[in-house]
Design a protein around this motif. Structure first.
Motif, PDB file in Angstrom:
ATOM      1  N   ALA A  52      31.796 -84.355   7.299  1.00 15.47           N
ATOM      2  CA  ALA A  52      31.259 -85.044   8.477  1.00 15.47           C
ATOM      3  C   ALA A  52      32.278 -86.009   9.064  1.00 15.47           C
ATOM      4  CB  ALA A  52      29.980 -85.782   8.119  1.00 15.47           C
ATOM      5  N   GLU A  53      33.058 -86.656   8.201  1.00 15.14           N
ATOM      6  CA  GLU A  53      34.082 -87.584   8.678  1.00 15.14           C
ATOM      7  C   GLU A  53      35.088 -86.864   9.568  1.00 15.14           C
ATOM      8  OE1 GLU A  53      34.245 -90.764   4.926  1.00 15.14           O
ATOM      9  OE2 GLU A  53      35.646 -89.085   5.006  1.00 15.14           O
ATOM     10  N   ALA A  54      35.547 -85.709   9.102  1.00 14.40           N
ATOM     11  CA  ALA A  54      36.555 -84.958   9.853  1.00 14.40           C
ATOM     12  C   ALA A  54      35.965 -84.310  11.101  1.00 14.40           C
ATOM     13  CB  ALA A  54      37.178 -83.887   8.957  1.00 14.40           C
ATOM     14  N   ALA A  55      34.765 -83.735  10.966  1.00 13.08           N
ATOM     15  CA  ALA A  55      34.158 -83.026  12.102  1.00 13.08           C
ATOM     16  C   ALA A  55      33.840 -83.963  13.265  1.00 13.08           C
ATOM     17  CB  ALA A  55      32.882 -82.320  11.648  1.00 13.08           C
ATOM     18  N   GLY A  56      33.605 -85.248  12.989  1.00 14.90           N
ATOM     19  CA  GLY A  56      33.246 -86.199  14.040  1.00 14.90           C
ATOM     20  C   GLY A  56      34.410 -86.967  14.627  1.00 14.90           C
ATOM     21  N   LEU A  57      35.646 -86.556  14.334  1.00 13.88           N
ATOM     22  CA  LEU A  57      36.822 -87.278  14.824  1.00 13.88           C
ATOM     23  C   LEU A  57      37.014 -87.110  16.326  1.00 13.88           C
ATOM     24  CD1 LEU A  57      39.511 -86.398  12.104  1.00 13.88           C
ATOM     25  CD2 LEU A  57      38.546 -88.668  12.538  1.00 13.88           C
ATOM     26  N   LEU A  58      37.536 -88.159  16.945  1.00 15.55           N
ATOM     27  CA  LEU A  58      38.074 -88.056  18.295  1.00 15.55           C
ATOM     28  C   LEU A  58      39.554 -87.685  18.195  1.00 15.55           C
ATOM     29  CD1 LEU A  58      36.632 -91.255  20.044  1.00 15.55           C
ATOM     30  CD2 LEU A  58      35.884 -88.897  20.371  1.00 15.55           C
ATOM     31  N   LYS A  59      40.080 -87.131  19.261  1.00 11.52           N
ATOM     32  CA  LYS A  59      41.519 -86.855  19.272  1.00 11.52           C
ATOM     33  C   LYS A  59      42.309 -88.158  19.142  1.00 11.52           C
ATOM     34  CE  LYS A  59      41.341 -82.616  22.010  1.00 11.52           C
ATOM     35  NZ  LYS A  59      41.657 -81.996  23.320  1.00 11.52           N
ATOM     36  N   SER A  60      41.750 -89.232  19.715  1.00 13.77           N
ATOM     37  CA  SER A  60      42.430 -90.526  19.662  1.00 13.77           C
ATOM     38  C   SER A  60      42.432 -91.130  18.269  1.00 13.77           C
ATOM     39  CB  SER A  60      41.785 -91.498  20.652  1.00 13.77           C
ATOM     40  OG  SER A  60      40.402 -91.666  20.379  1.00 13.77           O
ATOM     41  N   PRO A 106      52.435 -90.687  10.302  1.00 19.39           N
ATOM     42  CA  PRO A 106      51.292 -90.035  10.968  1.00 19.39           C
ATOM     43  C   PRO A 106      50.039 -90.190  10.112  1.00 19.39           C
ATOM     44  CG  PRO A 106      53.219 -88.620  11.014  1.00 19.39           C
ATOM     45  CD  PRO A 106      53.565 -89.753  10.090  1.00 19.39           C
ATOM     46  N   HIS A 107      48.928 -90.479  10.763  1.00 22.50           N
ATOM     47  CA  HIS A 107      47.717 -90.736   9.989  1.00 22.50           C
ATOM     48  C   HIS A 107      46.460 -90.512  10.815  1.00 22.50           C
ATOM     49  CE1 HIS A 107      48.682 -94.568  12.001  1.00 22.50           C
ATOM     50  NE2 HIS A 107      47.376 -94.797  12.000  1.00 22.50           N
ATOM     51  N   VAL A 108      45.326 -90.487  10.121  1.00 25.76           N
ATOM     52  CA  VAL A 108      44.002 -90.421  10.736  1.00 25.76           C
ATOM     53  C   VAL A 108      43.345 -91.785  10.580  1.00 25.76           C
ATOM     54  CG1 VAL A 108      41.665 -89.478  10.508  1.00 25.76           C
ATOM     55  CG2 VAL A 108      43.619 -87.955  10.417  1.00 25.76           C
ATOM     56  N   ARG A 109      42.735 -92.253  11.663  1.00 25.30           N
ATOM     57  CA  ARG A 109      42.010 -93.524  11.612  1.00 25.30           C
ATOM     58  C   ARG A 109      40.516 -93.203  11.546  1.00 25.30           C
ATOM     59  NH1 ARG A 109      42.888 -96.494  16.892  1.00 25.30           N
ATOM     60  NH2 ARG A 109      41.540 -94.785  17.582  1.00 25.30           N
ATOM     61  N   LEU A 110      39.918 -93.443  10.397  1.00 37.22           N
ATOM     62  CA  LEU A 110      38.490 -93.171  10.220  1.00 37.22           C
ATOM     63  C   LEU A 110      37.687 -94.434  10.510  1.00 37.22           C
ATOM     64  CD1 LEU A 110      37.947 -90.895   7.087  1.00 37.22           C
ATOM     65  CD2 LEU A 110      37.293 -90.460   9.443  1.00 37.22           C
ATOM     66  N   ILE A 111      36.898 -94.393  11.595  1.00 40.88           N
ATOM     67  CA  ILE A 111      36.039 -95.510  11.971  1.00 40.88           C
ATOM     68  C   ILE A 111      34.656 -94.977  12.323  1.00 40.88           C
ATOM     69  CG2 ILE A 111      37.942 -96.963  12.803  1.00 40.88           C
ATOM     70  CD1 ILE A 111      37.254 -96.051  15.640  1.00 40.88           C
ATOM     71  N   LYS A 112      33.686 -95.878  12.407  1.00 41.20           N
ATOM     72  CA  LYS A 112      32.335 -95.483  12.795  1.00 41.20           C
ATOM     73  C   LYS A 112      32.316 -95.079  14.265  1.00 41.20           C
ATOM     74  CE  LYS A 112      29.639 -98.376   9.615  1.00 41.20           C
ATOM     75  NZ  LYS A 112      28.605 -99.433   9.533  1.00 41.20           N
ATOM     76  N   HIS A 113      31.479 -94.085  14.567  1.00 40.55           N
ATOM     77  CA  HIS A 113      31.235 -93.678  15.946  1.00 40.55           C
ATOM     78  C   HIS A 113      29.720 -93.547  16.144  1.00 40.55           C
ATOM     79  CE1 HIS A 113      35.354 -93.119  17.098  1.00 40.55           C
ATOM     80  NE2 HIS A 113      35.586 -92.181  16.185  1.00 40.55           N
ATOM     81  N   PRO A 114      29.223 -93.711  17.367  1.00 41.04           N
ATOM     82  CA  PRO A 114      27.775 -93.575  17.609  1.00 41.04           C
ATOM     83  C   PRO A 114      27.227 -92.214  17.197  1.00 41.04           C
ATOM     84  CG  PRO A 114      28.845 -94.593  19.505  1.00 41.04           C
ATOM     85  CD  PRO A 114      29.943 -94.139  18.579  1.00 41.04           C
ATOM     86  N   GLN A 140      37.140 -84.905  24.492  1.00 40.32           N
ATOM     87  CA  GLN A 140      37.722 -86.025  23.741  1.00 40.32           C
ATOM     88  C   GLN A 140      37.608 -85.795  22.238  1.00 40.32           C
ATOM     89  OE1 GLN A 140      35.469 -89.684  23.928  1.00 40.32           O
ATOM     90  NE2 GLN A 140      33.519 -88.607  24.228  1.00 40.32           N
ATOM     91  N   PHE A 141      36.733 -84.863  21.842  1.00 36.30           N
ATOM     92  CA  PHE A 141      36.497 -84.601  20.423  1.00 36.30           C
ATOM     93  C   PHE A 141      37.571 -83.679  19.848  1.00 36.30           C
ATOM     94  CE2 PHE A 141      32.200 -85.578  21.995  1.00 36.30           C
ATOM     95  CZ  PHE A 141      31.843 -86.575  21.107  1.00 36.30           C
ATOM     96  N   ALA A 142      37.932 -83.941  18.605  1.00 37.54           N
ATOM     97  CA  ALA A 142      38.869 -83.044  17.921  1.00 37.54           C
ATOM     98  C   ALA A 142      38.224 -81.685  17.678  1.00 37.54           C
ATOM     99  CB  ALA A 142      39.306 -83.676  16.595  1.00 37.54           C
TER     100      ALA A 142
END
Length: 392
Positions: free
Chosen positions: A245-253, A262-270, A304-306
């Motif tokens: 779920a963390e990966a599937a809900g990522l934004l491209k940003s 290079p990294h992924v920033r995991l934050i809460k999203h609505p 905007q979604f990955a």
């Protein structure tokens, strides 16, 4: 036409609808003999969860309707102004007039009013479902009227229903939390009869298996060969240990490639919450996860979604992703392995290189058990990258 895989539903134009016949003794109180609700989803997994929650709510509501239509002993002795025992919805109740009359449904509403803010819908659905189960077994009573016998009867009913030990634990956890919170808010002094009830927590529980490293390499090679968005999701998870779920809900940003690390920033999203506070983290991208991130940002999509296919509604369709990817993954992994097994493998791979536990916890977003681990800002991206590179 009713569906076999999802109880209480039928499909129309590919979408699931909840359908439940009104019991004969309550038909006179309805304008129709059947309750039909559009679930607004094509996902069988999501429909099953929504249908289960709706069925539990109806069961609880029907219990209240039956109580309301029955003769209440000693009704003439009830003080004026005290709310009657008439039926009411799980979601539209008000604060009780007196804490002495606080029922389990009242406690549920107090709990959700304060605790459900900012939580996913599944939080509310789970609390409502467990409450409905208790009401079905022991009735909706004032909190002080529940006994140990009610709790034991509830346990036996859950076991007879075929729930695994972990599911029984979750149901008891919800009920204990609801009662404890209401008692704290209303200053009710009582011992929670649902606390300390014994049950076999291992019954029916299947241990999660890690995916062998050789299988991971084969999967990653297949992902590069097929080279589409679903395989990018698999590859992204394979060397980062992210939850699906963390990966599937990522934004491209959320994917940062123009950085020394290079990294992924995991934050809460609505549309996609995080499991715990520690789940908010930075994860260096290496190996096949870095390849997948580069392919995602190169993709010519306006979204905007990955992963747009799993974010077409207000919430990330993690269940749909899980069903599709587990089906594809099946030929590549031993029996019992799923997408979540990548996370177990990730932890094992960190153990094999003798990665310090504190670094492993930070990379995977696992809970910390030491007060000292909560101090400071944690390890730098550079340090994390050195360890995750060795694991990859």
């Amino acid at each position: 036409m009713k569906t076999i895989s999802v109880p209480y539903t039928f499909t129309k134009a590919g979408y699931f609808y909840f359908s439940r016949r009104v019991p004969r003794d309550l038909v006179s109180q309805y304008r129709s003999k059947r309750v039909v609700i559009a679930l607004k989803t094509r996902s069988a997994h999501q429909a099953r969860a929504l249908a289960g929650a709706n069925a539990a709510k109806l069961e609880a509501y029907w219990v209240q309707l039956r109580l309301a239509s029955s003769d209440i002993p000693g009704l003439h002795l009830v003080k004026s102004g005290v709310r009657s025992n008439s039926a009411y919805s799980l979601v539209n109740t008000v604060e009780p007039v007196s804490e002495d009359q606080t029922t389990l449904l009242d406690a549920l509403q107090i709990y959700l009013r304060h605790k459900a803010k900012g939580r996913p819908k599944t939080f509310t659905a789970a609390a409502e479902r467990s409450t409905a189960y208790v009401i079905k077994v022991a009735g909706n009573k004032a909190l002080q009227e529940y006994t140990r016998a009610d709790a034991l009867k509830f346990r036996d009913w859950l076991v007879a229903k075929g729930l695994a030990g972990s599911s029984v634990t979750r149901n008891f956890s919800h009920i204990k939390a609801i009662i404890n919170f209401a008692c704290s808010e209303l200053a009710i002094e009582m011992r929670n009869p649902f606390s300390g009830v014994f049950h076999d927590r291992t019954a029916g529980v299947v241990a999660r298996k890690p995916i062998p490293l050789e299988s991971i390499r084969n999967i990653q090679a297949a992902c590069r060969d097929i080279d589409d968005d679903m395989r990018w999701l698999v590859a992204l998870i394979s060397d980062t240990g992210m939850r699906l779920a963390e990966a599937a809900g990522l934004l491209k940003s959320d994917i940062i490639l123009d950085h020394d690390t290079p990294h992924v920033r995991l934050i809460k999203h609505p549309w996609r919450n995080l499991k715990t506070q520690g789940s908010q983290r930075l994860i260096p991208l290496v190996g096949d996860s870095l390849w997948a991130a580069e392919r995602l940002l190169q993709a010519d999509t306006a979204s905007q979604f990955a992963f747009p296919r799993y974010n077409r509604q207000t919430t990330t369709s993690a269940n749909a992703a899980s069903a599709a990817l587990n089906k594809w993954l099946s030929p590549y992994v031993p029996e019992g392995c799923t997408m979540h097994s990548f996370r177990h493998s990730f932890r094992d791979r960190l153990r094999q290189i003798e990665c310090p536990t504190e670094i492993a916890d930070q990379l995977g977003g696992w809970a910390s058990y030491s007060v000292g681990q909560g101090y400071g800002e944690g390890y730098s991206l550079e340090v994390l990258a050195s360890w995750i590179s060795r694991a990859a």
